[in-house]
Design a protein around this motif. Structure first.
Motif, PDB file in Angstrom:
ATOM      1  N   GLY A   1       0.780  -1.229   0.000  1.00 27.09           N
ATOM      2  CA  GLY A   1       0.000   0.000   0.000  1.00 27.09           C
ATOM      3  C   GLY A   1       0.805   1.268   0.000  1.00 27.09           C
ATOM      4  O   GLY A   1       0.233   2.359   0.021  1.00 27.09           O
ATOM      5  N   THR A   2       2.136   1.191  -0.008  1.00 30.39           N
ATOM      6  CA  THR A   2       2.940   2.412   0.029  1.00 30.39           C
ATOM      7  C   THR A   2       2.854   3.186  -1.275  1.00 30.39           C
ATOM      8  O   THR A   2       3.258   4.336  -1.343  1.00 30.39           O
ATOM      9  CB  THR A   2       4.418   2.093   0.323  1.00 30.39           C
ATOM     10  N   SER A   3       2.326   2.580  -2.326  1.00 25.26           N
ATOM     11  CA  SER A   3       2.170   3.288  -3.594  1.00 25.26           C
ATOM     12  C   SER A   3       0.891   4.101  -3.633  1.00 25.26           C
ATOM     13  O   SER A   3       0.607   4.791  -4.602  1.00 25.26           O
ATOM     14  CB  SER A   3       2.154   2.283  -4.751  1.00 25.26           C
ATOM     15  N   GLY A   4       0.099   4.040  -2.542  1.00 20.98           N
ATOM     16  CA  GLY A   4      -1.192   4.726  -2.540  1.00 20.98           C
ATOM     17  C   GLY A   4      -2.337   3.799  -2.910  1.00 20.98           C
ATOM     18  O   GLY A   4      -3.493   4.183  -2.856  1.00 20.98           O
ATOM     19  N   LEU A   5      -2.021   2.574  -3.279  1.00 23.80           N
ATOM     20  CA  LEU A   5      -3.031   1.586  -3.625  1.00 23.80           C
ATOM     21  C   LEU A   5      -2.993   0.451  -2.611  1.00 23.80           C
ATOM     22  O   LEU A   5      -1.960   0.149  -2.027  1.00 23.80           O
ATOM     23  CB  LEU A   5      -2.777   1.013  -5.024  1.00 23.80           C
ATOM     24  N   SER A   6      -4.106  -0.153  -2.367  1.00 20.38           N
ATOM     25  CA  SER A   6      -4.172  -1.329  -1.519  1.00 20.38           C
ATOM     26  C   SER A   6      -4.921  -2.393  -2.289  1.00 20.38           C
ATOM     27  O   SER A   6      -6.104  -2.236  -2.597  1.00 20.38           O
ATOM     28  CB  SER A   6      -4.879  -1.000  -0.205  1.00 20.38           C
ATOM     29  N   LEU A   7      -4.225  -3.472  -2.636  1.00 23.22           N
ATOM     30  CA  LEU A   7      -4.864  -4.485  -3.458  1.00 23.22           C
ATOM     31  C   LEU A   7      -4.241  -5.851  -3.212  1.00 23.22           C
ATOM     32  O   LEU A   7      -3.174  -5.976  -2.629  1.00 23.22           O
ATOM     33  CB  LEU A   7      -4.749  -4.122  -4.946  1.00 23.22           C
ATOM     34  N   ILE A   8      -4.976  -6.862  -3.631  1.00 24.89           N
ATOM     35  CA  ILE A   8      -4.467  -8.226  -3.591  1.00 24.89           C
ATOM     36  C   ILE A   8      -3.863  -8.516  -4.953  1.00 24.89           C
ATOM     37  O   ILE A   8      -4.531  -8.425  -5.976  1.00 24.89           O
ATOM     38  CB  ILE A   8      -5.609  -9.228  -3.281  1.00 24.89           C
ATOM     39  N   ARG A   9      -2.578  -8.841  -4.965  1.00 23.40           N
ATOM     40  CA  ARG A   9      -1.863  -9.032  -6.223  1.00 23.40           C
ATOM     41  C   ARG A   9      -1.205 -10.410  -6.216  1.00 23.40           C
ATOM     42  O   ARG A   9      -0.299 -10.665  -5.402  1.00 23.40           O
ATOM     43  CB  ARG A   9      -0.808  -7.937  -6.404  1.00 23.40           C
ATOM     44  N   PRO A  10      -1.637 -11.302  -7.088  1.00 18.38           N
ATOM     45  CA  PRO A  10      -1.041 -12.635  -7.112  1.00 18.38           C
ATOM     46  C   PRO A  10       0.377 -12.585  -7.661  1.00 18.38           C
ATOM     47  O   PRO A  10       0.777 -11.592  -8.282  1.00 18.38           O
ATOM     48  CB  PRO A  10      -1.973 -13.401  -8.064  1.00 18.38           C
ATOM     49  N   PRO A  11       1.171 -13.634  -7.427  1.00 20.80           N
ATOM     50  CA  PRO A  11       2.506 -13.687  -8.049  1.00 20.80           C
ATOM     51  C   PRO A  11       2.386 -13.522  -9.559  1.00 20.80           C
ATOM     52  O   PRO A  11       1.491 -14.085 -10.197  1.00 20.80           O
ATOM     53  CB  PRO A  11       3.008 -15.084  -7.673  1.00 20.80           C
ATOM     54  N   GLN A  12       3.296 -12.731 -10.145  1.00 15.22           N
ATOM     55  CA  GLN A  12       3.215 -12.400 -11.559  1.00 15.22           C
ATOM     56  C   GLN A  12       3.934 -13.441 -12.425  1.00 15.22           C
ATOM     57  O   GLN A  12       4.856 -14.126 -11.968  1.00 15.22           O
ATOM     58  CB  GLN A  12       3.808 -11.020 -11.796  1.00 15.22           C
ATOM     59  N   SER A  13       3.531 -13.530 -13.687  1.00 13.62           N
ATOM     60  CA  SER A  13       4.083 -14.557 -14.577  1.00 13.62           C
ATOM     61  C   SER A  13       5.581 -14.393 -14.790  1.00 13.62           C
ATOM     62  O   SER A  13       6.287 -15.378 -15.034  1.00 13.62           O
ATOM     63  CB  SER A  13       3.351 -14.534 -15.925  1.00 13.62           C
ATOM     64  N   PHE A  14       6.100 -13.140 -14.700  1.00 15.54           N
ATOM     65  CA  PHE A  14       7.526 -12.945 -14.929  1.00 15.54           C
ATOM     66  C   PHE A  14       8.371 -13.552 -13.808  1.00 15.54           C
ATOM     67  O   PHE A  14       9.591 -13.642 -13.926  1.00 15.54           O
ATOM     68  CB  PHE A  14       7.866 -11.464 -15.103  1.00 15.54           C
ATOM     69  N   MET A  15       7.734 -13.979 -12.719  1.00 18.06           N
ATOM     70  CA  MET A  15       8.442 -14.601 -11.613  1.00 18.06           C
ATOM     71  C   MET A  15       8.597 -16.113 -11.789  1.00 18.06           C
ATOM     72  O   MET A  15       9.208 -16.778 -10.945  1.00 18.06           O
ATOM     73  CB  MET A  15       7.706 -14.325 -10.297  1.00 18.06           C
TER      74      MET A  15
ATOM     75  N   SER B   1       7.580 -23.340 -12.130  1.00 14.49           N
ATOM     76  CA  SER B   1       8.592 -23.156 -11.092  1.00 14.49           C
ATOM     77  C   SER B   1       8.946 -21.682 -10.923  1.00 14.49           C
ATOM     78  O   SER B   1       9.207 -20.980 -11.899  1.00 14.49           O
ATOM     79  CB  SER B   1       9.863 -23.935 -11.443  1.00 14.49           C
ATOM     80  N   LYS B   2       8.951 -21.230  -9.680  1.00  8.34           N
ATOM     81  CA  LYS B   2       9.341 -19.857  -9.408  1.00  8.34           C
ATOM     82  C   LYS B   2      10.849 -19.725  -9.525  1.00  8.34           C
ATOM     83  O   LYS B   2      11.600 -20.612  -9.126  1.00  8.34           O
ATOM     84  CB  LYS B   2       8.884 -19.457  -8.006  1.00  8.34           C
ATOM     85  N   VAL B   3      11.307 -18.613 -10.101  1.00  3.89           N
ATOM     86  CA  VAL B   3      12.740 -18.405 -10.316  1.00  3.89           C
ATOM     87  C   VAL B   3      13.209 -17.200  -9.493  1.00  3.89           C
ATOM     88  O   VAL B   3      12.442 -16.263  -9.252  1.00  3.89           O
ATOM     89  CB  VAL B   3      13.059 -18.179 -11.810  1.00  3.89           C
ATOM     90  N   PRO B   4      14.465 -17.192  -9.075  1.00  5.04           N
ATOM     91  CA  PRO B   4      15.002 -16.019  -8.353  1.00  5.04           C
ATOM     92  C   PRO B   4      15.158 -14.845  -9.306  1.00  5.04           C
ATOM     93  O   PRO B   4      15.622 -15.004 -10.428  1.00  5.04           O
ATOM     94  CB  PRO B   4      16.356 -16.508  -7.835  1.00  5.04           C
ATOM     95  N   ILE B   5      14.768 -13.673  -8.854  1.00  6.22           N
ATOM     96  CA  ILE B   5      14.799 -12.475  -9.691  1.00  6.22           C
ATOM     97  C   ILE B   5      15.965 -11.585  -9.286  1.00  6.22           C
ATOM     98  O   ILE B   5      16.216 -11.352  -8.103  1.00  6.22           O
ATOM     99  CB  ILE B   5      13.476 -11.683  -9.565  1.00  6.22           C
ATOM    100  N   ASP B   6      16.694 -11.077 -10.271  1.00 12.44           N
ATOM    101  CA  ASP B   6      17.778 -10.129 -10.039  1.00 12.44           C
ATOM    102  C   ASP B   6      17.163  -8.741  -9.863  1.00 12.44           C
ATOM    103  O   ASP B   6      16.644  -8.155 -10.812  1.00 12.44           O
ATOM    104  CB  ASP B   6      18.739 -10.140 -11.235  1.00 12.44           C
ATOM    105  N   SER B   7      17.231  -8.218  -8.648  1.00 11.76           N
ATOM    106  CA  SER B   7      16.605  -6.920  -8.366  1.00 11.76           C
ATOM    107  C   SER B   7      17.522  -5.745  -8.662  1.00 11.76           C
ATOM    108  O   SER B   7      17.140  -4.591  -8.474  1.00 11.76           O
ATOM    109  CB  SER B   7      16.155  -6.864  -6.902  1.00 11.76           C
ATOM    110  N   SER B   8      18.749  -6.017  -9.141  1.00 12.84           N
ATOM    111  CA  SER B   8      19.704  -4.932  -9.370  1.00 12.84           C
ATOM    112  C   SER B   8      19.559  -4.299 -10.750  1.00 12.84           C
ATOM    113  O   SER B   8      20.107  -3.224 -11.000  1.00 12.84           O
ATOM    114  CB  SER B   8      21.140  -5.445  -9.206  1.00 12.84           C
ATOM    115  N   LYS B   9      18.852  -4.957 -11.666  1.00 11.21           N
ATOM    116  CA  LYS B   9      18.740  -4.424 -13.019  1.00 11.21           C
ATOM    117  C   LYS B   9      17.498  -4.969 -13.702  1.00 11.21           C
ATOM    118  O   LYS B   9      16.925  -5.981 -13.295  1.00 11.21           O
ATOM    119  CB  LYS B   9      19.978  -4.786 -13.851  1.00 11.21           C
TER     120      LYS B   9
END
Length: 289
Positions: A206-220, A225-233
Motif C-alpha cells: 500500500g505504500t504506492s497509494g493503492l491497496s490491493l491483492i496481487r497474485p505472483p506475476q508470470s515474470f516470476m 517453477s518460481k525463479v530467483p529475480i535479479d533486483s539490481s537491473k
C-alpha cells in the motif's frame, strides 16, 4: 527492401549497461533523442526481468536460441527454416552467439584494425554497420537472406556510450528505404538502479497509494517453477513496427517508472522476449500456447 503486408524480418538490438539510474544518468547524456522520438514514442515498451543466476544479461536474452543436445531448441518453438545472423561489437560476445541458432556472426571493429580487439568503434562506422545489417536481410552478398538479425552492443572499447551509438545506428537504418516500415525492431537496453521487486512490494503493502491483492506475476516463473529475480537491473524493451505494434504512452527510455506503469508490454522474463519477437514475425508459435 520490398514492401510487405506482414512483417517477416526482425532486428533485435541488445545494449549492455545502457542506463544507470542510481548514478542519475539520464538519456540526455547519451544523446538518444532519435530513439525517444522515433522508436519509444512510436512503439510498445515493457520491462524484461533477469534471473538471479551467474549468466550475463546478454546470455539470458540469447539463450532461448541455444541449441540443445540432439539439435532441439528450448520448447521447440522456432521453425526449422528460420535463418538468423548476428553482429557483435566486442570479441567477448562471440561465444554467446556461437551457442545459438545464429549462423553467420560478424564482428564490428575499427575498419583499419580488423584483427585487434582492443580498438575503438567510431561513430563513422554506423554507415557500414547499417549496410551490413541490410545485406544480411536482403541477401545482397550471397547465401541465405536472414529472417532475424541479432546485434549485441557492448560498452567495452567504445568511444560513445553504447546507447548513443545505437541511437546513431537506428537513425541511419531508418534512412534506408523500407527498413522502418518492414523490419520489426526490438530494442533492449540494460538498466541498473531500478528494483522491480521493490515496485511489486509497494503495490502489495500500500505504500504506492493503492491497496490491493496481487497474485505472483508470470515474470516470476519459468513454467510452474518460481525463479530467483535479479533486483539490481532490468531490461527496458521497445517493439516498433508501424501498423503492427500498439503504441503506448511512454515517450522516453529515461522514464523507467512510466515504462513500468504505462508500458504496453508490461513485464516479462528477459529470456522470453525473443520468443515474442519470433512470433510477431511469423517464425514461431505463440509463447505459452
Amino acid at each position: 527492401m520490398e514492401q510487405s503486408d506482414s512483417p517477416s524480418k526482425a532486428l533485435i538490438v541488445y545494449v549492455s549497461e545502457g542506463i544507470h539510474f542510481s548514478q542519475q544518468q539520464d538519456t540526455a547524456a547519451c544523446s538518444v533523442q532519435y530513439l525517444d522520438e522515433h522508436v519509444v514514442a512510436r512503439g510498445c515498451t515493457g520491462i524484461g526481468v533477469y534471473c538471479d543466476d551467474s549468466t550475463s544479461g546478454e546470455e539470458q536474452v540469447m539463450r532461448s536460441l541455444y541449441v540443445q543436445q540432439g539439435g532441439e531448441d528450448p520448447l521447440r518453438i522456432y521453425k526449422d527454416n528460420v535463418v538468423m545472423s548476428g553482429f557483435v561489437t566486442h570479441e567477448d560476445q562471440v561465444p554467446i552467439l556461437e551457442k545459438s541458432r545464429v549462423g553467420k556472426i560478424q564482428r564490428i571493429f575499427h575498419p583499419d584494425i580488423q584483427e585487434n580487439t582492443n580498438t575503438h568503434i567510431s561513430v563513422d562506422s554506423v554507415d557500414s554497420v547499417a549496410d551490413s545489417i541490410m545485406d544480411a536481410f536482403c541477401n545482397t552478398t550471397g547465401g541465405d537472406a536472414s529472417d532475424i538479425v541479432c546485434l549485441l552492443v557492448s560498452p567495452k572499447h567504445m568511444e560513445l556510450s553504447p546507447l548513443g551509438w545505437t541511437n546513431d545506428l537506428i537513425r541511419r537504418l531508418d534512412a534506408i528505404e523500407g527498413f522502418s516500415s518492414n523490419v520489426f525492431l526490438c530494442l533492449i537496453t540494460e538498466c541498473r538502479g531500478f528494483d522491480i521487486l521493490g515496485k511489486e512490494k509497494e503495490l502489495l503493502d500500500g505504500t504506492s497509494g493503492l491497496s490491493l491483492i496481487r497474485p505472483p506475476q508470470s515474470f516470476m516463473f519459468r513454467g510452474a517453477s518460481k525463479v530467483p529475480i535479479d533486483s539490481s537491473k532490468v531490461g527496458v524493451f521497445v517493439y516498433r513496427l508501424p501498423g503492427s505494434t500498439r503504441i503506448d504512452d511512454v515517450e522516453s527510455l529515461a522514464d523507467i517508472n512510466g515504462v513500468y506503469s504505462k508500458g504496453g508490454g508490461k513485464c516479462i522474463q528477459i529470456e522470453r522476449i525473443l520468443y515474442e519477437v519470433a512470433y510477431k514475425v511469423g517464425h514461431s508459435l505463440k509463447y505459452g500456447a
